[in-house]
Design a protein around this motif. Structure first.
Motif, PDB file in Angstrom:
ATOM      1  N   GLU A  48       2.091  14.193  11.584  1.00 21.05           N
ATOM      2  CA  GLU A  48       3.413  14.342  12.191  1.00 21.05           C
ATOM      3  C   GLU A  48       4.385  13.301  11.644  1.00 21.05           C
ATOM      4  N   SER A  54       6.999  18.703  13.809  1.00 17.95           N
ATOM      5  CA  SER A  54       7.444  19.358  15.036  1.00 17.95           C
ATOM      6  C   SER A  54       8.900  19.780  14.975  1.00 17.95           C
ATOM      7  N   ARG A  61       7.626  24.463   7.339  1.00 13.59           N
ATOM      8  CA  ARG A  61       6.225  24.115   7.595  1.00 13.59           C
ATOM      9  C   ARG A  61       5.323  24.752   6.557  1.00 13.59           C
ATOM     10  N   GLU A 134       4.717  29.376  23.253  1.00  6.97           N
ATOM     11  CA  GLU A 134       5.454  28.422  22.425  1.00  6.97           C
ATOM     12  C   GLU A 134       6.766  28.015  23.101  1.00  6.97           C
ATOM     13  N   CYS A 136      10.539  26.709  22.100  1.00  2.46           N
ATOM     14  CA  CYS A 136      11.432  26.729  20.942  1.00  2.46           C
ATOM     15  C   CYS A 136      12.765  26.079  21.276  1.00  2.46           C
ATOM     16  N   SER A 150      12.951  25.770  15.824  1.00  4.54           N
ATOM     17  CA  SER A 150      11.635  25.144  15.704  1.00  4.54           C
ATOM     18  C   SER A 150      10.842  25.390  16.980  1.00  4.54           C
ATOM     19  N   CYS A 151       9.579  25.822  16.816  1.00  2.48           N
ATOM     20  CA  CYS A 151       8.728  26.141  17.963  1.00  2.48           C
ATOM     21  C   CYS A 151       7.448  25.316  17.925  1.00  2.48           C
ATOM     22  N   GLU A 152       6.969  24.940  19.108  1.00  2.00           N
ATOM     23  CA  GLU A 152       5.722  24.187  19.251  1.00  2.00           C
ATOM     24  C   GLU A 152       4.815  24.872  20.261  1.00  2.00           C
ATOM     25  N   TYR A 159       0.229  25.852  14.661  1.00  2.00           N
ATOM     26  CA  TYR A 159      -0.284  24.788  15.527  1.00  2.00           C
ATOM     27  C   TYR A 159      -1.729  25.079  15.949  1.00  2.00           C
TER      28      TYR A 159
END
Length: 702
Positions: A48, A54, A61, A134, A136, A150-152, A159
Motif C-alpha cells: 500500500e 487504495s 491498479r 465494496e 467506492c 476508487s473502490c475497496e 482485493y
C-alpha cells in the motif's frame, strides 16, 4: 494386556510429561502463526505504501501489475468477472487472446492453479454472501487529470486476490519458524531465523512488490516441502527409530512421504521453475546416498513420492517441461542404475555413481531427442552457458541484460554480512562440522553425521550457487541462510564448545547475536517501512483508453512483451506475444515482433507482422530510442547487431524503430501518439504484400 516394559514406562514417566510436551508444541505453533500474521501485515502495508493502491482506479491498479504479473492476474479477472466459475474456466480452456491466432488451454499451459483456486473461492464467497460489499468514492487527481472512482473491500476482485496472496505470506514465515525450531531443536533457533528474515526482508522476498508472480504462491509450498523432507530424513536415520513399534514407525514415515508428495504437486503446478529447485534437492539426497548418510530405502521412497507427484502434475498441467527436465531424468536414471547394481554382482560405490550419472545423461538425451522433442527449456541452459562462457544469442541477452538475471549484486553480500546473517550461518556450519568430528570418536561413520543437517547444508550450498549466477534466485538462498543461522542456537552444538548452562546459551543468543545483528537490521527494517510512493502512468493510461474507445474488439496487437500483458488485461484485446518466455513458440513469436527494433528494411518487417495477422503494433520511446541507463551492449539495436554479426550495421542500415517512432510511418499508418507511445496501424482493407516501389533506399523525413 500390558507388558512389563509398558508398565515400567508408565511408572518412570514424570507427572505431566505429556501435558508439558503438548504445551510446548502448542506454544511453537501459536508463535509461528503469530510471526506469520505479522508478516502478512508487514507486506500488505509495504504494498500500500509503495503504490497508494487504495486510491487508484481499477485500470491504474491493473497497470501496476507489470510484466507477467498482469498476464497472470488477467486470468483470475476472467474467472471473477464471469457469470459463474464454470463459465470462466471455459473461457480459460478456449483462450484466443494470449497467443493470437492460437486457441489454447491457458489453465494447463500457464501454471494457473492459484488463479483458478482464487476465482473459485471468490465465486463461492459471493454466492454465500460472506464477503463485504465494496466501498467506492471519487478521487480528484489534480494536474489536469480527470477524477477517478476508487473502490475497496473484498467484494472488489483485486482485493480478494491480494488477500489470497497475503495469506501465503503467513505460511512462509510460520514454516520458517517451525523449520528452524525443528532443525536446531531450540525455540531460540526459530526466533533468530525469523529476526534474520525480517532484517533481510528485501533480500528474502519480493512478494510485497510483485504479488501475482508465481514465486509468491510456489515458495511457501517449496519451503514446506523442504521442511517435510528434513523431518523424513531424521525419522529414517535417527538412532532411536528402531525402538518404536514397526507399525508406528512405518505409519509416521508414510505420512511424511505423503506430505512431500502433496507439497511437490502444489509446487510443480504453481510455478514452471519448481522442477529446477527439485533437481537440486534430488542431487543433494543422491549425494547423501552415495556417502551412505541416508539409506537406500529412504532414497527409493523419496523418489517414489516425487515420481507420483510428477505424474499427477503432468495430468493437471502441460507436463512437457517437467517430463523433459533434468529433474525427471535424474529420478529415473539413478533408480535404474541402482537396480542394475543391485541385480549385478558389483557392489562398488564408485561404479554405482558413474553408472547413475551416465544413465541420467543418456536418458535425458533420449527423452529430449526421441520421446518428447522439446526446446522449451533450452534458453535456461543457454543462460547458464552464457554465464560460464562467451556464448550469446538474442534470447539469452534479453534475460542477462535484465538486473534480475545478472550475477548477484554487491549490495546483497553487504546486507547479509552487515546484519551478521552470513557470518552466523558460517559459524553454525562450523559448529555442525565440529559436532560431527567429536561424534566420530564415539560413533563410527556415517552414524556421526546428522543426515538432516547435512541435507540442509547441501541444499543451501546449491541455492547459493544459483543466486550467485542469477540474482533473482536469492529468494531461495537468503531464507535458507536464515534457517541455517538458527542452528547456531542448538544446545547439542553449544555444549560441545563449553556452553553447557542454559544461562550461558541465553546470554550468547540474546546478547551478542540479537544486539549485534540488530544494529543494521533495525535500520534496514525501518527504511523499508518508511518508503512512501504513489503509482502514476498517465501515458499508458491514455494509450489504453484510446485502444478501448477507437479500436475494434477483435483488433490484434503486438509490441513489448511486458506491455502486451497489461494491454490484454486492461483492454481485452488479443495479442500475438506475451511474457511467457518459457515456451519456444512464444520466444520465436517475440523475436519476430521485435524485428521492428532491428535494422531490417521496413518491407520485410511489415510483411512479417501481417503474416501474424497483427492489426496494430505499439512502440515505446525507451525501447526505440534507447534506455538512458542500461549495460553496454544491452540496447535493443545492440542485440540485433549481435544476432546478425554486425552485417546490417556494416552496411550502414539505420535502425528502423526510431524512424517509425519519429514520424515516417509508411507503409504503416500512425494511429496514436503521446509522449511515450506510438501506435502504428497495419491496413487490412486490401491484403497485398507490401513491396517498395523502387529498389533505391527509402528516404525518411522527420
Amino acid at each position: 494386556m500390558a507388558t512389563r516394559s509398558d508398565r515400567k514406562r508408565r511408572v518412570t514417566e514424570k507427572p505431566g510429561a505429556h501435558e508439558s510436551t503438548a504445551f510446548y508444541h502448542w506454544t511453537i505453533y501459536l508463535l509461528g502463526l503469530g510471526f506469520g500474521c505479522f508478516h502478512r501485515w508487514h507486506v500488505s502495508t509495504l504494498f500500500e505504501n509503495d503504490r497508494h493502491f487504495s486510491h487508484l482506479s481499477e485500470m491504474e491498479r491493473e497497470m501496476s501489475f507489470r510484466t507477467e504479473m498482469g498476464m497472470y492476474y488477467s486470468y483470475y479477472k476472467t474467472i471473477a468477472e464471469s457469470e459463474n466459475f464454470f463459465d470462466g474456466m471455459d473461457k480459460l480452456r478456449h483462450d484466443n487472446l494470449s497467443e493470437y491466432s492460437n486457441v489454447i488451454d491457458a489453465s494447463r499451459k500457464y501454471n494457473l492453479l492459484p488463479e483458478i483456486l482464487a476465482g473459485l473461492l471468490y465465486h463461492i464467497a459471493r454466492n454465500l454472501g460472506i464477503i463485504s460489499q465494496e466501498q467506492c468514492w471519487q478521487i480528484e487527481r489534480g494536474d489536469g487529470l480527470p477524477p477517478i472512482t476508487s473502490c475497496e473491500g473484498l467484494g472488489v476482485p483485486v482485493y480478494f486476490y491480494l488477500e489470497i496472496v497475503w495469506s501465503t505470506t503467513v505460511v512462509t514465515v510460520a514454516v520458517l519458524f517451525y523449520y528452524a525450531t525443528y532443525l536446531s531443536n531450540s525455540i531460540y533457533g526459530g526466533f533468530i531465523t525469523v529476526m534474520f528474515f525480517f532484517y533481510n526482508h528485501s533480500e528474502c522476498t519480493r512478494v510485497q512488490w510483485t504479488p501475482p508472480l508465481r514465486e509468491s504462491f510456489a515458495y511457501p509450498m517449496l519451503l514446506f516441502q523442504m521442511y517435510r523432507v528434513t523431518m523424513a530424513i531424521r525419522k529414517y536415520t535417527r538412532h532411536d527409530a528402531d525402538e518404536e513399534p514397526a507399525s508406528l514407525r512405518n505409519k509416521t514415515r508414510l505420512g511424511l512421504l505423503m506430505n512431500i508428495f502433496g507439497s511437490t504437486i502444489c509446487s510443480l503446478c504453481t510455478w514452471q521453475f519448481s522442477h529446477f529447485v527439485f533437481t537440486t534437492q534430488i542431487v543433494a539426497i543422491l549425494i547423501l546416498k552415495w556417502l551412505r548418510i541416508v539409506p537406500y530405502e529412504f532414497y527409493k521412497n523419496f523418489c517414489m513420492a516425487h515420481a507420483l507427484a510428477i505424474a499427477a502434475a503432468t495430468k493437471i498441467t502441460n507436463g512437457t517441461l517437467i517430463i523433459c527436465s533434468l529433474y525427471t531424468c535424474i529420478i529415473i536414471g539413478s533408480n535404474v542404475a541402482s537396480l542394475v547394481m543391485k541385480l549385478s554382482r558389483f557392489r562398488s560405490i564408485k561404479l554405482g555413481i558413474i553408472l547413475e550419472i551416465a544413465t541420467t545423461i543418456i536418458l535425458t538425451k533420449w527423452i529430449k531427442s526421441y520421446v518428447l522433442y522439446s526446446q522449451d527449456d533450452a534458453h535456461v541452459f543457454n543462460i547458464l552457458k552464457s554465464k560460464l562462457t562467451n556464448y550469446r544469442d538474442f534470447h539469452t541477452m534479453l534475460y542477462t541484460c535484465s538486473a534480475e538475471f545478472d550475477f548477484l549484486q554487491y549490495k546483497t553480500y553487504l546486507a547479509i554480512i552487515e546484519t551478521l546473517l552470513l557470518p552466523t550461518a558460517i559459524f553454525a556450519g562450523m559448529l555442525a562440522l565440529y559436532y560431527w568430528y567429536r561424534n566420530y570418536k564415539t560413533n563410527n561413520y556415517p552414524v556421526c553425521v546428522e543426515a538432516d543437517m547435512a541435507y540442509n547444508g547441501l541444499q543451501t550450498g546449491a541455492f547459493i550457487i544459483m543466486a550467485v549466477f542469477i540474482m533473482r534466485l536469492k529468494l531461495f538462498m537468503t531464507p535458507h541462510l536464515c534457517i541455517i543461522a538458527g542452528a547456531v542456537c542448538s544446545k547439542r552444538y553449544l555444549e560441545k564448545i563449553g556452553l553447557k548452562h542454559e544461562v550461558m546459551r541465553f546470554c550468547m543468543v540474546f546478547g551478542f547475536l540479537l544486539c549485534g545483528m540488530s544494529i543494521q537490521g533495525i535500520d534496514r527494517f525501518e527504511a523499508e517501512r518508511e518508503f512512501i510512493g504513489e503509482y502514476c502512468n498517465t501515458e499508458q493510461e491514455e494509450l489504453f483508453e484510446w485502444i478501448k474507445s477507437n479500436t475494434p474488439k477483435h483488433a490484434v496487437f503486438a509490441g513489448k512483451m511486458s506491455l502486451m500483458a497489461n494491454l490484454m488485461l486492461s483492454t481485452k484485446r488479443p495479442i500475438v506475444n506475451n511474457p511467457y518466455y518459457e515456451n519456444k513458440e512464444m520466444r520465436d513469436r517475440t523475436m519476430k515482433v521485435y524485428e521492428i527494433f532491428s535494422r531490417k528494411d521496413v518491407a520485410s518487417v511489415y510483411n512479417s507482422l501481417r503474416s501474424m495477422k497483427v492489426s496494430y503494433v505499439v512502440l515505446e520511446e525507451p525501447l526505440c530510442l534507447g534506455y538512458a541507463n542500461v549495460p553496454r551492449g544491452c540496447q535493443m539495436i545492440d542485440l540485433w547487431d549481435m544476432t546478425d554479426n554486425g552485417a546490417a550495421k556494416a552496411a550502414n542500415k539505420p535502425p528502423l524503430c526510431p524512424l517509425l517512432f519519429k514520424g515516417n510511418a509508411y507503409p504503416f499508418r500512425r494511429a496514436f501518439v503521446n509522449n511515450n507511445y506510438v501506435v502504428l496501424q497495419l491496413d487490412y482493407s486490401h491484403y497485398v504484400e507490401f513491396k517498395p516501389k523502387t529498389s533505391k533506399p527509402l528516404h525518411y523525413q522527420f
